[in-house]
Design a protein around this motif. Structure first.
Motif, PDB file in Angstrom:
ATOM      1  N   LEU A 173       0.824  -1.207   0.000  1.00  0.00           N
ATOM      2  CA  LEU A 173       0.000   0.000   0.000  1.00  0.00           C
ATOM      3  C   LEU A 173       0.863   1.265   0.000  1.00  0.00           C
ATOM      4  CD1 LEU A 173      -2.908   0.970  -0.018  1.00  0.00           C
ATOM      5  CD2 LEU A 173      -2.834   1.015   2.484  1.00  0.00           C
ATOM      6  N   PHE A 174       1.921   1.275   0.804  1.00  0.00           N
ATOM      7  CA  PHE A 174       2.807   2.432   0.893  1.00  0.00           C
ATOM      8  C   PHE A 174       3.503   2.687  -0.443  1.00  0.00           C
ATOM      9  CE2 PHE A 174       7.087   4.137   1.704  1.00  0.00           C
ATOM     10  CZ  PHE A 174       6.750   5.358   2.287  1.00  0.00           C
ATOM     11  N   ILE A 175       4.123   1.649  -0.999  1.00  0.00           N
ATOM     12  CA  ILE A 175       4.867   1.781  -2.260  1.00  0.00           C
ATOM     13  C   ILE A 175       3.913   2.132  -3.399  1.00  0.00           C
ATOM     14  CG2 ILE A 175       6.147   0.466  -4.016  1.00  0.00           C
ATOM     15  CD1 ILE A 175       7.839   1.426  -1.615  1.00  0.00           C
ATOM     16  N   SER A 176       2.808   1.420  -3.498  1.00  0.00           N
ATOM     17  CA  SER A 176       1.860   1.651  -4.594  1.00  0.00           C
ATOM     18  C   SER A 176       1.250   3.043  -4.516  1.00  0.00           C
ATOM     19  CB  SER A 176       0.765   0.584  -4.588  1.00  0.00           C
ATOM     20  OG  SER A 176       1.338  -0.690  -4.789  1.00  0.00           O
ATOM     21  N   SER A 177       0.945   3.509  -3.321  1.00  0.00           N
ATOM     22  CA  SER A 177       0.382   4.858  -3.160  1.00  0.00           C
ATOM     23  C   SER A 177       1.401   5.930  -3.531  1.00  0.00           C
ATOM     24  CB  SER A 177      -0.084   5.067  -1.717  1.00  0.00           C
ATOM     25  OG  SER A 177      -1.092   4.157  -1.392  1.00  0.00           O
ATOM     26  N   GLY A 178       2.649   5.746  -3.087  1.00  0.00           N
ATOM     27  CA  GLY A 178       3.702   6.705  -3.427  1.00  0.00           C
ATOM     28  C   GLY A 178       3.968   6.759  -4.922  1.00  0.00           C
ATOM     29  N   VAL A 179       4.056   5.580  -5.542  1.00  0.00           N
ATOM     30  CA  VAL A 179       4.284   5.517  -6.992  1.00  0.00           C
ATOM     31  C   VAL A 179       3.088   6.105  -7.733  1.00  0.00           C
ATOM     32  CG1 VAL A 179       4.564   3.940  -8.951  1.00  0.00           C
ATOM     33  CG2 VAL A 179       5.900   3.578  -6.874  1.00  0.00           C
ATOM     34  N   PHE A 180       1.882   5.808  -7.253  1.00  0.00           N
ATOM     35  CA  PHE A 180       0.675   6.365  -7.864  1.00  0.00           C
ATOM     36  C   PHE A 180       0.725   7.895  -7.853  1.00  0.00           C
ATOM     37  CE2 PHE A 180      -3.594   8.138  -7.372  1.00  0.00           C
ATOM     38  CZ  PHE A 180      -4.194   7.689  -8.544  1.00  0.00           C
ATOM     39  N   ALA A 181       1.043   8.470  -6.697  1.00  0.00           N
ATOM     40  CA  ALA A 181       1.076   9.938  -6.570  1.00  0.00           C
ATOM     41  C   ALA A 181       2.117  10.556  -7.505  1.00  0.00           C
ATOM     42  CB  ALA A 181       1.351  10.328  -5.125  1.00  0.00           C
ATOM     43  N   LEU A 182       3.321  10.000  -7.515  1.00  0.00           N
ATOM     44  CA  LEU A 182       4.388  10.531  -8.384  1.00  0.00           C
ATOM     45  C   LEU A 182       4.031  10.409  -9.861  1.00  0.00           C
ATOM     46  CD1 LEU A 182       7.602   9.188  -6.622  1.00  0.00           C
ATOM     47  CD2 LEU A 182       7.020  11.581  -6.988  1.00  0.00           C
ATOM     48  N   SER A 183       3.526   9.244 -10.239  1.00  0.00           N
ATOM     49  CA  SER A 183       3.220   9.025 -11.654  1.00  0.00           C
ATOM     50  C   SER A 183       1.992   9.812 -12.101  1.00  0.00           C
ATOM     51  CB  SER A 183       3.070   7.535 -11.966  1.00  0.00           C
ATOM     52  OG  SER A 183       2.094   6.944 -11.145  1.00  0.00           O
ATOM     53  N   LEU A 184       1.026  10.018 -11.201  1.00  0.00           N
ATOM     54  CA  LEU A 184      -0.136  10.835 -11.542  1.00  0.00           C
ATOM     55  C   LEU A 184       0.309  12.280 -11.797  1.00  0.00           C
ATOM     56  CD1 LEU A 184      -3.187  11.043 -11.948  1.00  0.00           C
ATOM     57  CD2 LEU A 184      -3.389  11.524  -9.488  1.00  0.00           C
ATOM     58  N   LYS A 185       1.212  12.772 -10.970  1.00  0.00           N
ATOM     59  CA  LYS A 185       1.763  14.123 -11.163  1.00  0.00           C
ATOM     60  C   LYS A 185       2.444  14.222 -12.529  1.00  0.00           C
ATOM     61  CE  LYS A 185       4.978  17.414  -9.008  1.00  0.00           C
ATOM     62  NZ  LYS A 185       5.795  17.724 -10.165  1.00  0.00           N
ATOM     63  N   MET A 186       3.271  13.218 -12.868  1.00  0.00           N
ATOM     64  CA  MET A 186       3.950  13.214 -14.175  1.00  0.00           C
ATOM     65  C   MET A 186       2.947  13.159 -15.315  1.00  0.00           C
ATOM     66  SD  MET A 186       7.500  11.027 -13.865  1.00  0.00           S
ATOM     67  CE  MET A 186       6.894   9.467 -13.367  1.00  0.00           C
ATOM     68  N   THR A 187       1.907  12.338 -15.157  1.00  0.00           N
ATOM     69  CA  THR A 187       0.881  12.195 -16.197  1.00  0.00           C
ATOM     70  C   THR A 187       0.175  13.528 -16.441  1.00  0.00           C
ATOM     71  OG1 THR A 187       0.532   9.893 -15.562  1.00  0.00           O
ATOM     72  CG2 THR A 187      -1.174  10.909 -16.894  1.00  0.00           C
ATOM     73  N   LEU A 188      -0.230  14.170 -15.359  1.00  0.00           N
ATOM     74  CA  LEU A 188      -0.952  15.450 -15.484  1.00  0.00           C
ATOM     75  C   LEU A 188      -0.073  16.540 -16.086  1.00  0.00           C
ATOM     76  CD1 LEU A 188      -2.939  15.407 -12.106  1.00  0.00           C
ATOM     77  CD2 LEU A 188      -3.813  14.920 -14.407  1.00  0.00           C
ATOM     78  N   GLU A 189       1.219  16.509 -15.777  1.00  0.00           N
ATOM     79  CA  GLU A 189       2.150  17.500 -16.342  1.00  0.00           C
ATOM     80  C   GLU A 189       2.385  17.283 -17.825  1.00  0.00           C
ATOM     81  OE1 GLU A 189       4.877  18.271 -12.340  1.00  0.00           O
ATOM     82  OE2 GLU A 189       5.619  16.957 -13.928  1.00  0.00           O
ATOM     83  N   ARG A 190       2.125  16.071 -18.307  1.00  0.00           N
ATOM     84  CA  ARG A 190       2.442  15.732 -19.691  1.00  0.00           C
ATOM     85  C   ARG A 190       1.223  15.589 -20.593  1.00  0.00           C
ATOM     86  NH1 ARG A 190       6.992  11.023 -18.663  1.00  0.00           N
ATOM     87  NH2 ARG A 190       8.403  12.257 -17.379  1.00  0.00           N
TER      88      ARG A 190
END
Length: 193
Positions: A173-190
């Motif tokens: 849950l910790f790893i998946s949530s952290g990766v989700f947050a980082l990748s969602l930020k990258m997705t929205l920026e792109r």
């Protein structure tokens, strides 16, 4: 010929290991977060499925069978990470289904990630040059880099679970949530529009 192979082997290694490869590293982390050290054979099959998908698209792109605008590729790559990490969160109580889905995700998302290097590879490999040696070298380097990252993550996980007694579900849950947050930020920026 050996010099070309070594050059592309190093390039494949750098493609996954370098600091610029955060998106690929996050994808691998999300993909293997649900596994344990004892699952290393399954994980190797998983990252090889990703490499196969990556190789297919890279070859087709180099051969100019198709082209996808780079702004779309740069958007789709972190989106694959969002989907993978979200699957870990939503399917945390359905591990067997998630394990099966991950093989398909690895292969399908490898196709998308392979397009990320296609434009660079197209420029580097001349029209007269055979693509076999460059592709073989690059993909072996990519695979070796992924294996190094996987074993680094698995060793960290082993230490956390056995020495620090971290709960496996908390780790996922910790790893998946952290990766989700980082990748969602990258997705929205792109977003390409």
């Amino acid at each position: 010929m050996m010099q070309d192979f070594t050059f592309y082997l190093h390039l494949g290694w750098e493609h996954i290991i370098s600091l610029d490869a955060l998106d690929h590293q996050l994808f691998i982390l999300a993909l293997i977060a649900i596994y344990s050290f004892s699952d290393w054979k399954k994980i190797l099959i998983l990252v090889t499925a990703f490499t196969i998908g990556h190789s297919i698209t890279l070859a087709l792109s180099i051969l100019d069978v198709f082209r996808v605008p780079s702004d779309w590729i740069e958007f789709l790559i972190p989106l694959t990470i969002v989907i993978t990490s979200l699957d870990n969160i939503l399917m945390k109580n359905k591990k067997q289904s998630l394990l099966r889905i991950n093989y398909y995700l690895a292969l399908a998302f490898g196709l998308i990630h392979g397009m990320g290097f296609a434009n660079t590879a197209r420029v580097m490999i001349s029209k007269s040059q055979s693509i076999a040696i460059p592709l073989l070298g690059f993909n072996i380097g990519l695979e070796l880099g992924q294996i190094a990252i996987v074993f680094g993550i698995l060793i960290l996980l082993f230490i956390l679970l056995t020495v620090f007694k971290v709960n496996k579900k908390d780790w996922i849950l910790f790893i998946s949530s952290g990766v989700f947050a980082l990748s969602l930020k990258m997705t929205l920026e792109r977003i390409p529009f």
